[in-house]
Motif scaffolding. Structure first.
Motif, PDB file in Angstrom:
ATOM      1  N   LYS A   1      26.218  24.630  30.677  1.00 49.86           N
ATOM      2  CA  LYS A   1      27.565  25.117  30.953  1.00 49.86           C
ATOM      3  C   LYS A   1      27.593  26.509  31.564  1.00 49.86           C
ATOM      4  CE  LYS A   1      29.464  22.338  27.158  1.00 49.86           C
ATOM      5  NZ  LYS A   1      29.980  21.285  28.041  1.00 49.86           N
ATOM      6  N   LYS A   2      26.558  27.302  31.315  1.00 52.74           N
ATOM      7  CA  LYS A   2      26.539  28.666  31.834  1.00 52.74           C
ATOM      8  C   LYS A   2      25.992  28.762  33.258  1.00 52.74           C
ATOM      9  CE  LYS A   2      26.184  30.892  27.294  1.00 52.74           C
ATOM     10  NZ  LYS A   2      25.393  31.824  26.427  1.00 52.74           N
ATOM     11  N   GLU A   3      25.413  27.659  33.731  1.00 52.85           N
ATOM     12  CA  GLU A   3      24.894  27.652  35.094  1.00 52.85           C
ATOM     13  C   GLU A   3      26.054  27.494  36.088  1.00 52.85           C
ATOM     14  OE1 GLU A   3      21.817  28.110  36.335  1.00 52.85           O
ATOM     15  OE2 GLU A   3      21.170  28.593  34.300  1.00 52.85           O
ATOM     16  N   PRO A   4      25.943  28.078  37.264  1.00 51.79           N
ATOM     17  CA  PRO A   4      27.020  27.937  38.247  1.00 51.79           C
ATOM     18  C   PRO A   4      27.144  26.488  38.719  1.00 51.79           C
ATOM     19  CG  PRO A   4      25.093  28.959  39.249  1.00 51.79           C
ATOM     20  CD  PRO A   4      24.827  28.899  37.763  1.00 51.79           C
ATOM     21  N   ASP A   5      28.363  26.110  39.072  1.00 56.27           N
ATOM     22  CA  ASP A   5      28.586  24.757  39.583  1.00 56.27           C
ATOM     23  C   ASP A   5      27.751  24.485  40.827  1.00 56.27           C
ATOM     24  OD1 ASP A   5      30.419  24.090  37.611  1.00 56.27           O
ATOM     25  OD2 ASP A   5      32.125  24.821  38.768  1.00 56.27           O
ATOM     26  N   SER A   6      27.434  25.521  41.570  1.00 65.14           N
ATOM     27  CA  SER A   6      26.647  25.351  42.796  1.00 65.14           C
ATOM     28  C   SER A   6      25.285  24.726  42.521  1.00 65.14           C
ATOM     29  CB  SER A   6      26.469  26.690  43.510  1.00 65.14           C
ATOM     30  OG  SER A   6      25.828  27.634  42.660  1.00 65.14           O
ATOM     31  N   LEU A   7      24.742  24.948  41.326  1.00 62.00           N
ATOM     32  CA  LEU A   7      23.463  24.337  40.963  1.00 62.00           C
ATOM     33  C   LEU A   7      23.589  22.820  40.972  1.00 62.00           C
ATOM     34  CD1 LEU A   7      20.522  24.548  39.776  1.00 62.00           C
ATOM     35  CD2 LEU A   7      21.600  24.453  37.526  1.00 62.00           C
ATOM     36  N   LEU A   8      24.691  22.313  40.429  1.00 62.06           N
ATOM     37  CA  LEU A   8      24.890  20.862  40.369  1.00 62.06           C
ATOM     38  C   LEU A   8      25.222  20.298  41.739  1.00 62.06           C
ATOM     39  CD1 LEU A   8      24.526  19.677  37.538  1.00 62.06           C
ATOM     40  CD2 LEU A   8      25.412  22.002  37.397  1.00 62.06           C
ATOM     41  N   VAL A   9      26.090  20.977  42.471  1.00 60.01           N
ATOM     42  CA  VAL A   9      26.472  20.499  43.801  1.00 60.01           C
ATOM     43  C   VAL A   9      25.248  20.418  44.706  1.00 60.01           C
ATOM     44  CG1 VAL A   9      27.832  21.040  45.860  1.00 60.01           C
ATOM     45  CG2 VAL A   9      28.848  21.300  43.573  1.00 60.01           C
ATOM     46  N   ALA A  10      24.296  21.317  44.499  1.00 63.88           N
ATOM     47  CA  ALA A  10      23.086  21.330  45.331  1.00 63.88           C
ATOM     48  C   ALA A  10      22.231  20.088  45.145  1.00 63.88           C
ATOM     49  CB  ALA A  10      22.263  22.579  45.024  1.00 63.88           C
ATOM     50  N   TRP A  11      22.457  19.328  44.068  1.00 64.05           N
ATOM     51  CA  TRP A  11      21.687  18.108  43.833  1.00 64.05           C
ATOM     52  C   TRP A  11      22.345  16.876  44.448  1.00 64.05           C
ATOM     53  CZ3 TRP A  11      20.963  20.104  38.250  1.00 64.05           C
ATOM     54  CH2 TRP A  11      19.785  20.860  38.182  1.00 64.05           C
ATOM     55  N   LEU A  12      23.537  17.020  45.004  1.00 65.38           N
ATOM     56  CA  LEU A  12      24.195  15.865  45.604  1.00 65.38           C
ATOM     57  C   LEU A  12      23.402  15.266  46.765  1.00 65.38           C
ATOM     58  CD1 LEU A  12      27.942  16.960  45.466  1.00 65.38           C
ATOM     59  CD2 LEU A  12      26.809  15.230  44.051  1.00 65.38           C
ATOM     60  N   PRO A  13      22.770  16.064  47.636  1.00 65.68           N
ATOM     61  CA  PRO A  13      21.953  15.450  48.685  1.00 65.68           C
ATOM     62  C   PRO A  13      20.800  14.602  48.130  1.00 65.68           C
ATOM     63  CG  PRO A  13      22.463  17.714  49.257  1.00 65.68           C
ATOM     64  CD  PRO A  13      22.915  17.519  47.830  1.00 65.68           C
ATOM     65  N   LEU A  14      20.278  14.997  46.975  1.00 66.25           N
ATOM     66  CA  LEU A  14      19.212  14.212  46.348  1.00 66.25           C
ATOM     67  C   LEU A  14      19.768  12.869  45.878  1.00 66.25           C
ATOM     68  CD1 LEU A  14      16.208  14.880  45.807  1.00 66.25           C
ATOM     69  CD2 LEU A  14      16.866  15.515  43.478  1.00 66.25           C
ATOM     70  N   ILE A  15      20.972  12.893  45.355  1.00 68.12           N
ATOM     71  CA  ILE A  15      21.630  11.651  44.939  1.00 68.12           C
ATOM     72  C   ILE A  15      21.834  10.744  46.146  1.00 68.12           C
ATOM     73  CG2 ILE A  15      23.839  10.729  44.121  1.00 68.12           C
ATOM     74  CD1 ILE A  15      23.932  13.099  42.153  1.00 68.12           C
ATOM     75  N   GLU A  16      22.316  11.320  47.238  1.00 73.89           N
ATOM     76  CA  GLU A  16      22.525  10.523  48.445  1.00 73.89           C
ATOM     77  C   GLU A  16      21.205   9.947  48.962  1.00 73.89           C
ATOM     78  OE1 GLU A  16      24.550  10.872  52.900  1.00 73.89           O
ATOM     79  OE2 GLU A  16      24.434  12.642  51.595  1.00 73.89           O
ATOM     80  N   ALA A  17      20.153  10.751  48.911  1.00 77.20           N
ATOM     81  CA  ALA A  17      18.862  10.314  49.455  1.00 77.20           C
ATOM     82  C   ALA A  17      18.288   9.121  48.706  1.00 77.20           C
ATOM     83  CB  ALA A  17      17.876  11.474  49.427  1.00 77.20           C
ATOM     84  N   HIS A  18      18.601   8.999  47.411  1.00 74.66           N
ATOM     85  CA  HIS A  18      17.997   7.932  46.610  1.00 74.66           C
ATOM     86  C   HIS A  18      19.006   6.868  46.181  1.00 74.66           C
ATOM     87  CE1 HIS A  18      14.064   9.789  46.468  1.00 74.66           C
ATOM     88  NE2 HIS A  18      14.661  10.946  46.274  1.00 74.66           N
ATOM     89  N   ALA A  19      20.195   6.922  46.743  1.00 73.47           N
ATOM     90  CA  ALA A  19      21.214   5.937  46.373  1.00 73.47           C
ATOM     91  C   ALA A  19      20.862   4.533  46.843  1.00 73.47           C
ATOM     92  CB  ALA A  19      22.563   6.354  46.935  1.00 73.47           C
ATOM     93  N   ALA A  20      19.958   4.418  47.796  1.00 74.62           N
ATOM     94  CA  ALA A  20      19.581   3.096  48.304  1.00 74.62           C
ATOM     95  C   ALA A  20      18.472   2.440  47.488  1.00 74.62           C
ATOM     96  CB  ALA A  20      19.150   3.204  49.764  1.00 74.62           C
TER      97      ALA A  20
END
Length: 232
Positions: free
Chosen positions: A146-165
């Motif tokens: 909870k103390k980490e910035p939201d940007s840390l989580l948003v930065a993992w969205l490309p990884l999600i997209e890359a492995h969604a297939a």
């Protein structure tokens, strides 16, 4: 037998064997849990045992080496995040043979603050349960860091997209889980996660399309919008 923080590996395993219930093993198999070494204890019972024996990293490492399902789960519950090393985490990840173990060690690895190193490393790994751990870690981080910035989580969205297939069931479900948890984390995370869910929902890849549509159903639901203060 009464367990305590001084209990040995042998005593802990003997205690678990005495509590084992074979009827539970068949039920576990129906949920995709590998049961070849299972004793039949529920996670509720294992959590109770973990509270009795407390944290002991050396004992946890030995419990893991036993290859018993319950001992490995208890190892993850009673290992010390501050003592766990990256090499130990990698070894445990490679040993995981079920979604249950993968998700449990993911919690430990996030508690050890290995997410920045292991999430990209494990996502790139072709082994099904190692890759699952990467996305289970993202889901866990979205909720607990909870103390980490939201940007840390948003930065993992490309990884999600890359492995969604990735069509493998235990991977695609973890990718979906990670996307939903990021989107539900905050209003700042909601928009980028929703945009990715919409993009995946329009994909010509079956797995990506399922991930996107399932995430959209939850992210666009009234309870999520109301909690985050998102206008319909």
């Amino acid at each position: 037998m009464t367990l305590s923080p001084a209990s040995t590996v042998g005593e802990v395993i003997e205690h678990m064997r005495a509590l084992g219930w074979k009827e539970n093993v068949a039920g576990m198999a129906r949920f995709g849990i590998v049961t070849q070494t299972a004793l039949g204890l529920s996670n509720v019972e294992l959590r109770r045992i973990a509270r009795q024996v407390k944290v002991d990293h050396a004992r946890a490492m030995a419990l893991w080496q036993s290859n018993i399902r319950e001992a490995r789960l208890l190892a993850a519950f009673s290992a010390s995040p501050s003592e766990l090393t990256l090499d130990e985490a990698r070894e445990w990840a490679g040993d995981c043979n079920s979604w249950e173990l993968a998700d449990t060690v993911a919690d430990l690895f996030v508690a050890a603050r290995f997410e920045r190193t292991l999430i990209p490393e494990f996502a790139a790994d072709e082994r099904e349960f190692v890759r699952r751990i990467a996305f289970a870690m993202i889901a866990t981080a979205a909720v607990h860091l909870k103390k980490e910035p939201d940007s840390l989580l948003v930065a993992w969205l490309p990884l999600i997209e890359a492995h969604a297939a990735d069509e493998r069931n235990f991977v695609k479900k973890a990718v979906n889980w990670a996307l939903r948890q990021i989107g539900k984390r905050s209003a700042a995370c909601y928009g980028p996660a929703l945009a990715l869910a919409q993009k995946l929902a329009d994909s010509d890849r079956r797995s990506a399309r399922w991930i996107g549509k399932d995430a959209l159903r939850e992210l666009q639901s009234d309870p999520v919008r109301i909690r985050l203060g998102i206008q319909a």
